[in-house]
Design a protein around this motif. Structure first.
Motif, PDB file in Angstrom:
ATOM      1  N   LYS A 103       0.734  -1.215  -0.010  1.00 17.10           N
ATOM      2  CA  LYS A 103      -0.083  -0.014   0.085  1.00 17.10           C
ATOM      3  C   LYS A 103       0.807   1.201  -0.285  1.00 17.10           C
ATOM      4  CE  LYS A 103      -4.088  -1.816   2.177  1.00 17.10           C
ATOM      5  NZ  LYS A 103      -5.151  -1.578   3.428  1.00 17.10           N
ATOM      6  N   VAL A 104       0.334   2.301  -0.915  1.00 16.35           N
ATOM      7  CA  VAL A 104       0.924   3.470  -0.664  1.00 16.35           C
ATOM      8  C   VAL A 104      -0.177   4.534  -0.333  1.00 16.35           C
ATOM      9  CG1 VAL A 104       2.131   5.559  -2.000  1.00 16.35           C
ATOM     10  CG2 VAL A 104       2.639   3.053  -2.370  1.00 16.35           C
ATOM     11  N   LEU A 105      -0.017   5.264   0.689  1.00 18.39           N
ATOM     12  CA  LEU A 105      -0.981   6.420   1.029  1.00 18.39           C
ATOM     13  C   LEU A 105      -2.316   5.743   1.373  1.00 18.39           C
ATOM     14  CD1 LEU A 105      -0.212   9.128  -1.454  1.00 18.39           C
ATOM     15  CD2 LEU A 105       0.490   9.074   0.743  1.00 18.39           C
ATOM     16  N   GLY A 106      -2.254   4.433   1.994  1.00 19.52           N
ATOM     17  CA  GLY A 106      -3.293   3.579   2.276  1.00 19.52           C
ATOM     18  C   GLY A 106      -4.014   3.006   1.091  1.00 19.52           C
ATOM     19  N   ALA A 107      -3.622   3.024  -0.172  1.00 19.51           N
ATOM     20  CA  ALA A 107      -4.037   2.483  -1.398  1.00 19.51           C
ATOM     21  C   ALA A 107      -3.165   1.324  -1.981  1.00 19.51           C
ATOM     22  CB  ALA A 107      -4.218   3.244  -2.343  1.00 19.51           C
ATOM     23  N   HIS A 108      -3.936   0.392  -2.391  1.00 20.96           N
ATOM     24  CA  HIS A 108      -3.084  -0.871  -3.191  1.00 20.96           C
ATOM     25  C   HIS A 108      -2.852  -0.191  -4.322  1.00 20.96           C
ATOM     26  CE1 HIS A 108      -4.164  -4.136  -0.629  1.00 20.96           C
ATOM     27  NE2 HIS A 108      -5.401  -3.707  -0.379  1.00 20.96           N
ATOM     28  N   VAL A 109      -1.551  -0.643  -5.006  1.00 19.36           N
ATOM     29  CA  VAL A 109      -0.714  -0.101  -5.975  1.00 19.36           C
ATOM     30  C   VAL A 109      -1.000  -1.048  -7.121  1.00 19.36           C
ATOM     31  CG1 VAL A 109       1.322   0.548  -7.158  1.00 19.36           C
ATOM     32  CG2 VAL A 109       1.105   1.131  -4.571  1.00 19.36           C
ATOM     33  N   GLY A 110      -1.469  -0.736  -8.193  1.00 18.36           N
ATOM     34  CA  GLY A 110      -1.741  -1.311  -9.368  1.00 18.36           C
ATOM     35  C   GLY A 110      -1.191  -1.014 -10.675  1.00 18.36           C
ATOM     36  N   ALA A 111      -1.157  -1.563 -11.737  1.00 21.95           N
ATOM     37  CA  ALA A 111      -0.631  -1.363 -13.230  1.00 21.95           C
ATOM     38  C   ALA A 111      -1.288  -2.265 -14.137  1.00 21.95           C
ATOM     39  CB  ALA A 111       0.987  -1.550 -13.085  1.00 21.95           C
ATOM     40  N   LEU A 112      -1.485  -1.733 -15.454  1.00 25.54           N
ATOM     41  CA  LEU A 112      -1.842  -2.592 -16.654  1.00 25.54           C
ATOM     42  C   LEU A 112      -1.128  -2.189 -17.815  1.00 25.54           C
ATOM     43  CD1 LEU A 112      -4.311  -1.058 -18.399  1.00 25.54           C
ATOM     44  CD2 LEU A 112      -5.317  -1.036 -16.234  1.00 25.54           C
ATOM     45  N   VAL A 113      -1.349  -3.254 -18.730  1.00 29.00           N
ATOM     46  CA  VAL A 113      -0.787  -2.764 -20.181  1.00 29.00           C
ATOM     47  C   VAL A 113      -1.648  -3.482 -21.242  1.00 29.00           C
ATOM     48  CG1 VAL A 113       0.917  -4.798 -20.141  1.00 29.00           C
ATOM     49  CG2 VAL A 113       1.406  -2.845 -21.570  1.00 29.00           C
ATOM     50  N   VAL A 114      -1.908  -2.571 -22.374  1.00 30.00           N
ATOM     51  CA  VAL A 114      -2.907  -3.161 -23.255  1.00 30.00           C
ATOM     52  C   VAL A 114      -2.149  -2.815 -24.472  1.00 30.00           C
ATOM     53  CG1 VAL A 114      -4.964  -3.220 -24.069  1.00 30.00           C
ATOM     54  CG2 VAL A 114      -4.851  -2.289 -21.986  1.00 30.00           C
ATOM     55  N   LEU A 115      -2.214  -3.910 -25.509  1.00 33.88           N
ATOM     56  CA  LEU A 115      -1.549  -3.808 -26.979  1.00 33.88           C
ATOM     57  C   LEU A 115      -2.698  -4.252 -27.703  1.00 33.88           C
ATOM     58  CD1 LEU A 115       0.549  -2.787 -28.668  1.00 33.88           C
ATOM     59  CD2 LEU A 115       1.534  -5.281 -28.543  1.00 33.88           C
ATOM     60  N   PRO A 116      -3.482  -3.277 -28.406  1.00 28.57           N
ATOM     61  CA  PRO A 116      -4.672  -3.535 -29.389  1.00 28.57           C
ATOM     62  C   PRO A 116      -4.494  -4.265 -30.558  1.00 28.57           C
ATOM     63  CG  PRO A 116      -5.266  -1.428 -28.388  1.00 28.57           C
ATOM     64  CD  PRO A 116      -3.679  -1.976 -28.018  1.00 28.57           C
ATOM     65  N   ILE A 117      -5.206  -5.068 -31.162  1.00 31.66           N
ATOM     66  CA  ILE A 117      -4.866  -5.676 -32.548  1.00 31.66           C
ATOM     67  C   ILE A 117      -6.448  -5.157 -33.318  1.00 31.66           C
ATOM     68  CG2 ILE A 117      -4.358  -7.269 -34.020  1.00 31.66           C
ATOM     69  CD1 ILE A 117      -3.108  -8.899 -31.835  1.00 31.66           C
ATOM     70  N   ALA A 118      -6.196  -4.169 -34.206  1.00 30.35           N
ATOM     71  CA  ALA A 118      -7.368  -3.619 -34.544  1.00 30.35           C
ATOM     72  C   ALA A 118      -7.426  -3.777 -36.277  1.00 30.35           C
ATOM     73  CB  ALA A 118      -7.547  -2.016 -34.627  1.00 30.35           C
ATOM     74  N   ARG A 119      -8.764  -3.642 -36.738  1.00 27.31           N
ATOM     75  CA  ARG A 119      -9.235  -3.693 -38.189  1.00 27.31           C
ATOM     76  C   ARG A 119     -10.484  -2.919 -38.259  1.00 27.31           C
ATOM     77  NH1 ARG A 119      -8.437  -7.111 -42.382  1.00 27.31           N
ATOM     78  NH2 ARG A 119     -10.022  -7.123 -43.972  1.00 27.31           N
ATOM     79  N   GLY A 120     -10.444  -2.135 -39.445  1.00 26.04           N
ATOM     80  CA  GLY A 120     -11.430  -1.090 -39.833  1.00 26.04           C
ATOM     81  C   GLY A 120     -12.078  -1.735 -41.090  1.00 26.04           C
ATOM     82  N   SER A 121     -13.141  -1.167 -41.503  1.00 28.87           N
ATOM     83  CA  SER A 121     -13.841  -1.123 -42.770  1.00 28.87           C
ATOM     84  C   SER A 121     -14.884   0.210 -42.912  1.00 28.87           C
ATOM     85  CB  SER A 121     -14.424  -2.384 -43.204  1.00 28.87           C
ATOM     86  OG  SER A 121     -15.658  -2.384 -42.133  1.00 28.87           O
ATOM     87  N   LEU A 122     -14.975   0.472 -44.416  1.00 30.35           N
ATOM     88  CA  LEU A 122     -15.626   1.740 -44.731  1.00 30.35           C
ATOM     89  C   LEU A 122     -16.645   1.250 -45.918  1.00 30.35           C
ATOM     90  CD1 LEU A 122     -16.371   4.725 -44.745  1.00 30.35           C
ATOM     91  CD2 LEU A 122     -14.256   5.021 -46.110  1.00 30.35           C
ATOM     92  N   GLU A 123     -17.912   1.472 -45.915  1.00 31.36           N
ATOM     93  CA  GLU A 123     -18.625   1.299 -46.974  1.00 31.36           C
ATOM     94  C   GLU A 123     -19.286   2.422 -47.289  1.00 31.36           C
ATOM     95  OE1 GLU A 123     -18.991  -1.552 -48.685  1.00 31.36           O
ATOM     96  OE2 GLU A 123     -17.597  -2.700 -46.982  1.00 31.36           O
ATOM     97  N   MET A 124     -19.205   2.878 -48.730  1.00 33.66           N
ATOM     98  CA  MET A 124     -19.963   4.050 -49.374  1.00 33.66           C
ATOM     99  C   MET A 124     -20.438   3.490 -50.553  1.00 33.66           C
ATOM    100  SD  MET A 124     -17.741   7.652 -48.618  1.00 33.66           S
ATOM    101  CE  MET A 124     -17.349   7.873 -46.721  1.00 33.66           C
ATOM    102  N   PRO A 125     -21.815   2.748 -50.470  1.00 30.12           N
ATOM    103  CA  PRO A 125     -22.054   2.173 -51.698  1.00 30.12           C
ATOM    104  C   PRO A 125     -22.479   3.215 -52.998  1.00 30.12           C
ATOM    105  CG  PRO A 125     -24.028   2.042 -50.029  1.00 30.12           C
ATOM    106  CD  PRO A 125     -22.449   2.460 -49.381  1.00 30.12           C
ATOM    107  N   GLY A 126     -22.864   4.518 -52.522  1.00 27.62           N
ATOM    108  CA  GLY A 126     -23.366   5.522 -53.522  1.00 27.62           C
ATOM    109  C   GLY A 126     -22.015   5.928 -54.246  1.00 27.62           C
ATOM    110  N   LEU A 127     -21.036   5.837 -53.709  1.00 27.38           N
ATOM    111  CA  LEU A 127     -19.799   6.397 -54.469  1.00 27.38           C
ATOM    112  C   LEU A 127     -18.920   5.051 -55.022  1.00 27.38           C
ATOM    113  CD1 LEU A 127     -18.646   9.298 -51.915  1.00 27.38           C
ATOM    114  CD2 LEU A 127     -20.005   9.382 -54.074  1.00 27.38           C
TER     115      LEU A 127
END
Length: 342
Positions: A103-127
């Motif tokens: 504990k620090v200042l009465g609080a538990h100490v935590g940490a985290l890490v995230v590494l996202p793997i992403a994909r996107g798509s776009l649709e414009m049928p009129g164009l």
């Protein structure tokens, strides 16, 4: 044990083609709008609670779908003659979260890490436009320090984190998976329990996000602008929840709200670092159900599964859509069911 619902990573921005069309409709460089890094909807009904000491591995599925972009007055912008333009972003996000017994200042100490793997798509049928962004790494998120306090009727958290530009980014590319900038986040909030059994809770956590300048030049209409800096963002996330099964399961309503506090700053060929008068500041709100249930033996928790679905509303100068998040969190070591000998 609290349900683990995670900090932010991506919503990679509009693809270059999408962004160019939006800028053309808004008709002025001063109306260009740039997103930050905060992933809206990643926190839920116990956003202000840190889990008990231990090490946790989460696998997260994220999906965002939008077919609406709004102007500064909240009106829908028509960017495709068919009226059916849409963008979908999906991501798989492994997360490692550790909370120390120290504990620090009465609080538990935590940490985290995230590494996202992403994909996107776009649709414009009129164009006649159908565009898929290839799958790849997005921007790394690290929270090197989080403090968590626990009392009988309330929890509280405070943390600092940053986003590193590990995702592919080029100012003139249409397949970006990152933002091309460093971002820094300070957060703090709490969960209040409305009954002695700690079964009914209300939570809110605030996140303040600042950014470095984007790398390279950004195309805004006919101008190639360097030194672009995204404005400061304030995001609130939380909800109201009811716990069951001694706290191992819960159901409730989650929300988020985001405002851009300062205008985006544009550089050369405009005056360096200029905040253009009239530059719009976006906002958006989200609301939807949040459910967590355990996978467990009679005495040991094996994993927690959280499902959250939020509808966006009230957007201005921003996309307005729907978010789905499914999170499976596995605790390492001997983690007991809440209320069973804790």
């Amino acid at each position: 044990m609290t349900s683990i619902t995670i900090r932010s990573f991506l919503r990679p921005g509009l693809t270059a083609a999408f962004a160019a069309l939006v800028t053309a409709v808004l008709a002025t460089p001063a109306a260009a709008q740039f997103n930050g890094e905060n992933l809206l909807g990643d926190m839920g009904v116990k956003s202000g609670s840190q889990p008990e000491p231990g090490v946790y591995w989460s696998n997260i599925y994220y999906r965002y779908f939008t077919d609406t972009i709004t102007d500064p007055d909240g009106r829908r912008i028509q960017i495709d003659p068919s009226g059916k333009a849409s963008q979908t972003i999906q991501a798989g996000m492994p997360l490692l979260y550790a909370v120390s017994r120290k504990k620090v200042l009465g609080a538990h100490v935590g940490a985290l890490v995230v590494l996202p793997i992403a994909r996107g798509s776009l649709e414009m049928p009129g164009l006649g436009l159908s565009e898929d962004v290839s799958t790849g790494l997005s921007d790394l998120y690290v929270m090197p320090l989080q403090l968590g306090w626990h009392t009988t009727r309330a929890d509280a958290v405070a943390g600092v984190g940053f986003f590193a530009p590990t995702g592919r980014y080029a100012a003139d590319a249409d397949d970006n998976l990152g933002r091309g900038m460093w971002s820094y986040e300070v957060s703090g909030g709490g969960t209040v329990y409305l009954d002695k059994a700690r079964s009914l809770s209300v939570a809110t956590t605030a996140y303040w996000e600042t950014h470095s300048k984007k790398s390279g030049a950004v195309q805004i209409e006919h101008l190639s602008v360097t030194g672009v800096k995204v404005g400061q963002l304030l995001t609130l996330e939380g909800g109201i929840g009811k716990a069951f099964l001694h706290g191992a399961a819960s159901a409730g309503v989650a929300y988020y709200a985001q405002w851009k506090l300062t205008a985006d700053s544009l550089g050369a060929p405009l005056p360096a670092g200029a905040d253009v008068p009239g530059l719009p500041k976006h906002r958006v709100f989200g609301l939807g159900p949040d459910v967590t249930f355990p996978i467990a033996t009679r005495t040991r928790l094996l994993s927690l599964v959280n499902v959250r679905y939020l509808w966006e509303t009230g957007a201005q100068v921003k996309t307005q859509g729907r978010t789905l998040m499914v999170t499976n969190t596995i605790p390492f070591g001997k983690t007991r069911i809440p209320g069973k000998g804790n």
